[in-house]
Each structure stands twice: as structure tokens, then as C-alpha cells.
Design a protein around this motif. Structure first.
Motif, PDB file in Angstrom:
ATOM      1  N   SER A  21     -60.381  -2.520  56.324  1.00 48.55           N
ATOM      2  CA  SER A  21     -61.774  -2.564  55.891  1.00 48.55           C
ATOM      3  C   SER A  21     -62.571  -3.437  56.848  1.00 48.55           C
ATOM      4  CB  SER A  21     -61.879  -3.137  54.477  1.00 48.55           C
ATOM      5  OG  SER A  21     -61.273  -2.260  53.567  1.00 48.55           O
ATOM      6  N   VAL A  22     -63.752  -2.974  57.215  1.00 45.78           N
ATOM      7  CA  VAL A  22     -64.676  -3.716  58.057  1.00 45.78           C
ATOM      8  C   VAL A  22     -65.867  -4.062  57.169  1.00 45.78           C
ATOM      9  CG1 VAL A  22     -66.179  -3.594  60.076  1.00 45.78           C
ATOM     10  CG2 VAL A  22     -63.906  -2.535  60.146  1.00 45.78           C
ATOM     11  N   ILE A  23     -66.062  -5.351  56.918  1.00 45.98           N
ATOM     12  CA  ILE A  23     -67.056  -5.815  55.963  1.00 45.98           C
ATOM     13  C   ILE A  23     -68.152  -6.582  56.707  1.00 45.98           C
ATOM     14  CG2 ILE A  23     -67.424  -7.185  53.875  1.00 45.98           C
ATOM     15  CD1 ILE A  23     -63.930  -6.635  54.356  1.00 45.98           C
ATOM     16  N   CYS A  24     -69.388  -6.147  56.533  1.00 44.13           N
ATOM     17  CA  CYS A  24     -70.519  -6.776  57.223  1.00 44.13           C
ATOM     18  C   CYS A  24     -70.677  -8.228  56.802  1.00 44.13           C
ATOM     19  CB  CYS A  24     -71.809  -6.033  56.903  1.00 44.13           C
ATOM     20  SG  CYS A  24     -71.893  -4.398  57.598  1.00 44.13           S
ATOM     21  N   ARG A  25     -70.949  -9.078  57.774  1.00 44.54           N
ATOM     22  CA  ARG A  25     -71.288 -10.474  57.479  1.00 44.54           C
ATOM     23  C   ARG A  25     -72.718 -10.575  56.956  1.00 44.54           C
ATOM     24  NH1 ARG A  25     -67.356 -13.671  59.326  1.00 44.54           N
ATOM     25  NH2 ARG A  25     -66.044 -12.938  61.031  1.00 44.54           N
ATOM     26  N   ASP A  26     -73.599  -9.723  57.476  1.00 46.33           N
ATOM     27  CA  ASP A  26     -74.995  -9.677  57.071  1.00 46.33           C
ATOM     28  C   ASP A  26     -75.282  -8.253  56.599  1.00 46.33           C
ATOM     29  OD1 ASP A  26     -77.869  -9.350  57.089  1.00 46.33           O
ATOM     30  OD2 ASP A  26     -78.005 -11.108  58.401  1.00 46.33           O
ATOM     31  N   LEU A  27     -75.731  -8.103  55.385  1.00 47.01           N
ATOM     32  CA  LEU A  27     -75.960  -6.782  54.798  1.00 47.01           C
ATOM     33  C   LEU A  27     -76.905  -5.924  55.630  1.00 47.01           C
ATOM     34  CD1 LEU A  27     -76.322  -7.873  51.058  1.00 47.01           C
ATOM     35  CD2 LEU A  27     -74.254  -7.256  52.321  1.00 47.01           C
ATOM     36  N   TYR A  30     -75.287  -3.166  58.104  1.00 47.26           N
ATOM     37  CA  TYR A  30     -74.445  -2.054  57.645  1.00 47.26           C
ATOM     38  C   TYR A  30     -74.790  -0.730  58.331  1.00 47.26           C
ATOM     39  CZ  TYR A  30     -72.297   1.527  54.793  1.00 47.26           C
ATOM     40  OH  TYR A  30     -71.582   2.623  54.385  1.00 47.26           O
ATOM     41  N   LEU A  31     -76.046  -0.352  58.354  1.00 46.29           N
ATOM     42  CA  LEU A  31     -76.423   0.930  58.968  1.00 46.29           C
ATOM     43  C   LEU A  31     -76.080   0.963  60.448  1.00 46.29           C
ATOM     44  CD1 LEU A  31     -79.827   1.651  57.195  1.00 46.29           C
ATOM     45  CD2 LEU A  31     -77.557   2.579  56.668  1.00 46.29           C
ATOM     46  N   HIS A  32     -76.235  -0.166  61.113  1.00 46.45           N
ATOM     47  CA  HIS A  32     -75.887  -0.275  62.537  1.00 46.45           C
ATOM     48  C   HIS A  32     -74.382  -0.047  62.722  1.00 46.45           C
ATOM     49  CE1 HIS A  32     -76.281  -1.661  66.672  1.00 46.45           C
ATOM     50  NE2 HIS A  32     -75.256  -2.463  66.460  1.00 46.45           N
ATOM     51  N   LEU A  33     -73.580  -0.690  61.911  1.00 47.74           N
ATOM     52  CA  LEU A  33     -72.129  -0.519  62.033  1.00 47.74           C
ATOM     53  C   LEU A  33     -71.705   0.881  61.627  1.00 47.74           C
ATOM     54  CD1 LEU A  33     -70.680  -3.940  60.880  1.00 47.74           C
ATOM     55  CD2 LEU A  33     -71.241  -3.127  63.168  1.00 47.74           C
ATOM     56  N   ARG A  34     -72.344   1.434  60.620  1.00 47.80           N
ATOM     57  CA  ARG A  34     -72.018   2.799  60.208  1.00 47.80           C
ATOM     58  C   ARG A  34     -72.242   3.778  61.368  1.00 47.80           C
ATOM     59  NH1 ARG A  34     -75.398   5.632  55.577  1.00 47.80           N
ATOM     60  NH2 ARG A  34     -76.657   6.112  57.389  1.00 47.80           N
ATOM     61  N   GLU A  35     -73.259   3.520  62.159  1.00 48.92           N
ATOM     62  CA  GLU A  35     -73.553   4.395  63.296  1.00 48.92           C
ATOM     63  C   GLU A  35     -72.569   4.208  64.446  1.00 48.92           C
ATOM     64  OE1 GLU A  35     -77.106   5.151  66.589  1.00 48.92           O
ATOM     65  OE2 GLU A  35     -77.542   3.953  64.811  1.00 48.92           O
ATOM     66  N   HIS A  36     -72.136   2.980  64.700  1.00 46.22           N
ATOM     67  CA  HIS A  36     -71.365   2.689  65.907  1.00 46.22           C
ATOM     68  C   HIS A  36     -69.860   2.510  65.701  1.00 46.22           C
ATOM     69  CE1 HIS A  36     -74.918   2.440  68.399  1.00 46.22           C
ATOM     70  NE2 HIS A  36     -75.498   1.750  67.424  1.00 46.22           N
ATOM     71  N   VAL A  37     -69.414   2.326  64.480  1.00 48.36           N
ATOM     72  CA  VAL A  37     -67.983   2.147  64.232  1.00 48.36           C
ATOM     73  C   VAL A  37     -67.481   3.401  63.511  1.00 48.36           C
ATOM     74  CG1 VAL A  37     -66.189   0.634  63.310  1.00 48.36           C
ATOM     75  CG2 VAL A  37     -68.360  -0.346  64.086  1.00 48.36           C
ATOM     76  N   THR A  38     -67.226   4.416  64.313  1.00 47.39           N
ATOM     77  CA  THR A  38     -66.798   5.707  63.787  1.00 47.39           C
ATOM     78  C   THR A  38     -65.279   5.813  63.781  1.00 47.39           C
ATOM     79  OG1 THR A  38     -66.795   6.723  65.978  1.00 47.39           O
ATOM     80  CG2 THR A  38     -68.886   6.792  64.729  1.00 47.39           C
ATOM     81  N   PRO A  60     -71.338   1.846  50.943  1.00 48.21           N
ATOM     82  CA  PRO A  60     -72.644   1.218  51.118  1.00 48.21           C
ATOM     83  C   PRO A  60     -72.969   0.171  50.049  1.00 48.21           C
ATOM     84  CG  PRO A  60     -72.886   3.491  50.374  1.00 48.21           C
ATOM     85  CD  PRO A  60     -71.437   3.278  50.688  1.00 48.21           C
ATOM     86  N   GLU A  61     -72.382   0.310  48.874  1.00 53.32           N
ATOM     87  CA  GLU A  61     -72.664  -0.648  47.800  1.00 53.32           C
ATOM     88  C   GLU A  61     -72.228  -2.060  48.161  1.00 53.32           C
ATOM     89  OE1 GLU A  61     -70.678   2.079  47.345  1.00 53.32           O
ATOM     90  OE2 GLU A  61     -72.088   3.432  46.371  1.00 53.32           O
ATOM     91  N   ILE A  62     -71.192  -2.160  48.989  1.00 58.74           N
ATOM     92  CA  ILE A  62     -70.705  -3.483  49.400  1.00 58.74           C
ATOM     93  C   ILE A  62     -70.818  -3.678  50.911  1.00 58.74           C
ATOM     94  CG2 ILE A  62     -69.207  -3.766  47.392  1.00 58.74           C
ATOM     95  CD1 ILE A  62     -66.838  -3.019  49.218  1.00 58.74           C
ATOM     96  N   CYS A  63     -71.550  -2.777  51.581  1.00 59.80           N
ATOM     97  CA  CYS A  63     -71.805  -2.860  53.030  1.00 59.80           C
ATOM     98  C   CYS A  63     -70.510  -2.978  53.822  1.00 59.80           C
ATOM     99  CB  CYS A  63     -72.771  -3.992  53.338  1.00 59.80           C
ATOM    100  SG  CYS A  63     -74.386  -3.705  52.593  1.00 59.80           S
ATOM    101  N   ALA A  64     -69.612  -2.032  53.566  1.00 63.63           N
ATOM    102  CA  ALA A  64     -68.312  -2.043  54.236  1.00 63.63           C
ATOM    103  C   ALA A  64     -67.910  -0.626  54.628  1.00 63.63           C
ATOM    104  CB  ALA A  64     -67.257  -2.646  53.319  1.00 63.63           C
ATOM    105  N   LEU A  65     -67.040  -0.563  55.613  1.00 66.60           N
ATOM    106  CA  LEU A  65     -66.408   0.683  56.031  1.00 66.60           C
ATOM    107  C   LEU A  65     -64.909   0.507  55.835  1.00 66.60           C
ATOM    108  CD1 LEU A  65     -68.344   1.140  59.394  1.00 66.60           C
ATOM    109  CD2 LEU A  65     -68.791   2.340  57.247  1.00 66.60           C
ATOM    110  N   ASN A  66     -64.252   1.545  55.348  1.00 70.18           N
ATOM    111  CA  ASN A  66     -62.814   1.474  55.130  1.00 70.18           C
ATOM    112  C   ASN A  66     -62.157   2.558  55.981  1.00 70.18           C
ATOM    113  OD1 ASN A  66     -60.454   0.518  53.760  1.00 70.18           O
ATOM    114  ND2 ASN A  66     -60.433   2.462  52.676  1.00 70.18           N
TER     115      ASN A  66
END
Length: 106
Positions: A21-27, A30-38, A60-66
Motif C-alpha cells: 500500500s502506498v499512503i499519501c502523507r498529504d491528502l 492523492y490525485l497526483h500519485l494516482r496519475e503517476h504511480v501506475t 480514494p477515501e483514505i488517499c491510498a493506492l494498493n
């Protein structure tokens, strides 16, 4: 910049499958990481270790990618003599992924 500057990670394993899981430090990032961490970038970044598919789930509810990484643990914890049998260091390795600096108004 490295992903670790924008996020932290948690890992878990089941057999030869690793969950990272990649969890944003700053909410706001999230959209930036969603775009670049594919899934494709994660697979390419860890290509020497991950020999199966990489699937990404958005939370998106917890600003994380799994990410679910198949065939990533050399056969699994009980069948492998790999140094990192549980895949804990792969979370750190993923955080070395280069991502663009996010553009945001602070």
C-alpha cells in the motif's frame, strides 16, 4: 523527487503474493500519485523481483493506492530462502520510484 517524499508504505504477504500500500502523507497529493504511480510503473520499477502481474486498487477515501504483486516472493515465505521472504523491503524499494513534483497551491 522520490515517492517516499510524498507517501509511506505498508506491506503484507500471502504465499508468493505481496501486497504493497502506498499512503499519501498529504491528502492533496492523492490525485497526483494516482496519475503517476501506475501498475505498469510499479512492475517496471520492481521488474527484477516481481515475476507476475501487478494490479492496482485505488482507495480514494483514505488517499491510498494498493498494489498486489504476484510471484514476488520467490515462492513464498515457507518455500523460499530469499533474504526478504515477507517482502518488507520491497515497500521501501517502491518508495524510491521517481515521480514528478506535484503542482499545488499551498
Amino acid at each position: 523527487m522520490q515517492l517516499r517524499e510524498l507517501a509511506h508504505s505498508r506491506t503484507g504477504d500471502k504465499g508468493d503474493t505481496l501486497n504493497v500500500s502506498v499512503i499519501c502523507r498529504d491528502l492533496r497529493d492523492y490525485l497526483h500519485l494516482r496519475e503517476h504511480v501506475t501498475a505498469e510503473r510499479v512492475h517496471a520499477h520492481l521488474r527484477d523481483v516481481v515475476h507476475g502481474d501487478v494490479t492496482r486498487f485505488e482507495m480514494p477515501e483514505i488517499c491510498a493506492l494498493n498494489f498486489v504483486l504476484r510471484h514476488a516472493l520467490g515462492g513464498g515465505v515457507t518455500r523460499s530462502l530469499a533474504l526478504d521472504a515477507h517482502g518488507k523491503s520491497l515497500g521501501s524499494a517502491l518508495l524510491s520510484l521517481d515521480v514528478p513534483v506535484p503542482l499545488r497551491a499551498d
